[in-house]
Design a protein around this motif. Structure first.
Motif, mmCIF file in Angstrom:
data_model
loop_
_atom_site.group_PDB
_atom_site.id
_atom_site.type_symbol
_atom_site.label_atom_id
_atom_site.label_comp_id
_atom_site.label_asym_id
_atom_site.label_seq_id
_atom_site.Cartn_x
_atom_site.Cartn_y
_atom_site.Cartn_z
ATOM 1 N N SER A 131 0.846 -1.196 0.000
ATOM 2 C CA SER A 131 0.000 0.000 0.000
ATOM 3 C C SER A 131 0.880 1.243 0.000
ATOM 4 O O SER A 131 2.056 1.181 0.354
ATOM 5 C CB SER A 131 -0.905 0.028 1.231
ATOM 6 O OG SER A 131 -0.177 0.374 2.393
ATOM 7 N N THR A 132 0.288 2.351 -0.383
ATOM 8 C CA THR A 132 1.030 3.613 -0.365
ATOM 9 C C THR A 132 1.167 4.144 1.062
ATOM 10 O O THR A 132 1.954 5.045 1.306
ATOM 11 C CB THR A 132 0.344 4.678 -1.238
ATOM 12 O OG1 THR A 132 -0.983 4.914 -0.751
ATOM 13 C CG2 THR A 132 0.297 4.244 -2.693
ATOM 14 N N GLN A 133 0.419 3.564 1.987
ATOM 15 C CA GLN A 133 0.467 3.985 3.388
ATOM 16 C C GLN A 133 1.586 3.281 4.153
ATOM 17 O O GLN A 133 2.275 3.907 4.943
ATOM 18 C CB GLN A 133 -0.885 3.688 4.064
ATOM 19 C CG GLN A 133 -0.945 4.076 5.524
ATOM 20 C CD GLN A 133 -0.989 5.574 5.734
ATOM 21 O OE1 GLN A 133 -1.608 6.291 4.953
ATOM 22 N NE2 GLN A 133 -0.326 6.062 6.754
ATOM 23 N N LYS A 134 1.751 1.983 3.903
ATOM 24 C CA LYS A 134 2.662 1.182 4.725
ATOM 25 C C LYS A 134 3.926 0.709 4.017
ATOM 26 O O LYS A 134 4.891 0.340 4.664
ATOM 27 C CB LYS A 134 1.920 -0.036 5.263
ATOM 28 C CG LYS A 134 0.790 0.319 6.202
ATOM 29 C CD LYS A 134 0.098 -0.914 6.700
ATOM 30 C CE LYS A 134 -1.053 -0.529 7.632
ATOM 31 N NZ LYS A 134 -1.787 -1.702 8.092
ATOM 32 N N VAL A 185 15.371 8.287 -5.346
ATOM 33 C CA VAL A 185 16.466 7.624 -4.635
ATOM 34 C C VAL A 185 16.501 8.113 -3.184
ATOM 35 O O VAL A 185 16.650 7.320 -2.259
ATOM 36 C CB VAL A 185 17.823 7.873 -5.334
ATOM 37 C CG1 VAL A 185 18.973 7.330 -4.505
ATOM 38 C CG2 VAL A 185 17.816 7.265 -6.723
ATOM 39 N N MET A 186 16.306 9.408 -2.999
ATOM 40 C CA MET A 186 16.298 9.971 -1.643
ATOM 41 C C MET A 186 15.027 9.599 -0.887
ATOM 42 O O MET A 186 15.018 9.580 0.334
ATOM 43 C CB MET A 186 16.439 11.491 -1.699
ATOM 44 C CG MET A 186 17.771 11.954 -2.242
ATOM 45 S SD MET A 186 17.992 13.749 -2.209
ATOM 46 C CE MET A 186 16.655 14.308 -3.246
ATOM 47 N N ALA A 187 13.962 9.304 -1.608
ATOM 48 C CA ALA A 187 12.670 9.038 -0.988
ATOM 49 C C ALA A 187 12.388 7.551 -0.797
ATOM 50 O O ALA A 187 11.337 7.196 -0.282
ATOM 51 C CB ALA A 187 11.565 9.657 -1.838
ATOM 52 N N LYS A 188 13.316 6.680 -1.170
ATOM 53 C CA LYS A 188 13.022 5.247 -1.172
ATOM 54 C C LYS A 188 12.678 4.684 0.208
ATOM 55 O O LYS A 188 12.010 3.674 0.304
ATOM 56 C CB LYS A 188 14.155 4.456 -1.813
ATOM 57 C CG LYS A 188 15.436 4.439 -1.027
ATOM 58 C CD LYS A 188 16.506 3.654 -1.757
ATOM 59 C CE LYS A 188 17.776 3.631 -0.936
ATOM 60 N NZ LYS A 188 18.825 2.889 -1.615
ATOM 61 N N GLY A 189 13.076 5.343 1.268
ATOM 62 C CA GLY A 189 12.755 4.884 2.621
ATOM 63 C C GLY A 189 11.448 5.431 3.164
ATOM 64 O O GLY A 189 11.027 5.081 4.258
ATOM 65 N N LYS A 190 10.798 6.279 2.393
ATOM 66 C CA LYS A 190 9.520 6.869 2.810
ATOM 67 C C LYS A 190 8.380 6.207 2.053
ATOM 68 O O LYS A 190 8.583 5.574 1.041
ATOM 69 C CB LYS A 190 9.516 8.367 2.532
ATOM 70 C CG LYS A 190 10.576 9.132 3.301
ATOM 71 C CD LYS A 190 10.244 10.595 3.329
ATOM 72 C CE LYS A 190 11.210 11.377 4.177
ATOM 73 N NZ LYS A 190 11.204 11.041 5.570
ATOM 74 N N THR A 191 7.170 6.397 2.552
ATOM 75 C CA THR A 191 6.000 5.918 1.825
ATOM 76 C C THR A 191 5.484 7.051 0.946
ATOM 77 O O THR A 191 5.808 8.225 1.165
ATOM 78 C CB THR A 191 4.876 5.488 2.782
ATOM 79 O OG1 THR A 191 4.361 6.642 3.454
ATOM 80 C CG2 THR A 191 5.357 4.446 3.782
ATOM 81 N N PHE A 192 4.656 6.699 -0.036
ATOM 82 C CA PHE A 192 4.066 7.738 -0.878
ATOM 83 C C PHE A 192 3.133 8.637 -0.079
ATOM 84 O O PHE A 192 2.989 9.817 -0.379
ATOM 85 C CB PHE A 192 3.346 7.130 -2.081
ATOM 86 C CG PHE A 192 4.266 6.865 -3.238
ATOM 87 C CD1 PHE A 192 4.734 7.908 -4.020
ATOM 88 C CD2 PHE A 192 4.686 5.582 -3.535
ATOM 89 C CE1 PHE A 192 5.588 7.682 -5.088
ATOM 90 C CE2 PHE A 192 5.541 5.340 -4.596
ATOM 91 C CZ PHE A 192 5.994 6.389 -5.375
ATOM 92 N N ARG A 193 2.501 8.113 0.958
ATOM 93 C CA ARG A 193 1.624 8.956 1.797
ATOM 94 C C ARG A 193 2.456 9.979 2.578
ATOM 95 O O ARG A 193 2.016 11.108 2.781
ATOM 96 C CB ARG A 193 0.777 8.101 2.739
ATOM 97 C CG ARG A 193 -0.213 7.194 2.032
ATOM 98 C CD ARG A 193 -1.324 7.957 1.361
ATOM 99 N NE ARG A 193 -2.167 7.046 0.579
ATOM 100 C CZ ARG A 193 -3.327 7.356 0.068
ATOM 101 N NH1 ARG A 193 -3.833 8.561 0.234
ATOM 102 N NH2 ARG A 193 -4.004 6.478 -0.634
#
Length: 95
Positions: A28-31, A61-69
């Motif tokens: 999911s984009t949340q988890k 690349v910088m955002a790979k550890g974050k979720t889309f939410r």
């Protein structure tokens, strides 16, 4: 590599693998992190359908550890919630 070290390395790989790769039914984009979504070919295609070219965007690349939410909370215009809802609907259909 001595046998004992091979066993330790193999055990470590087995122990860590479930932590980094989510099962398709639970994506999911949340988890699920951006990196894990892009690591799954089916999920990546679903995300690309809503955001063409996003997986090759260097900022990801910088955002790979974050979720889309989480990204949506930082930039709601750039990552609209309605597109994330559409992604989640498609991810839920994966086996």
């Amino acid at each position: 590599m001595p046998l004992n070290l091979k066993v330790v390395v193999l055990a470590a790989c087995i122990a860590v693998a479930p932590l980094s790769v989510a099962h398709a039914g639970s994506l999911s984009t949340q988890k699920t992190t951006v990196g894990d979504l892009f690591a799954n070919p089916q999920a990546k295609a679903i995300v690309e359908k809503q955001f063409p070219g996003i997986s090759s965007d260097l900022r990801m690349v910088m955002a790979k550890g974050k979720t889309f939410r989480e990204l949506n909370a930082m930039n709601p215009k750039g990552i609209p919630a309605d597109k994330l809802d559409a992604i989640d609907a498609e991810l839920a259909k994966l086996p």
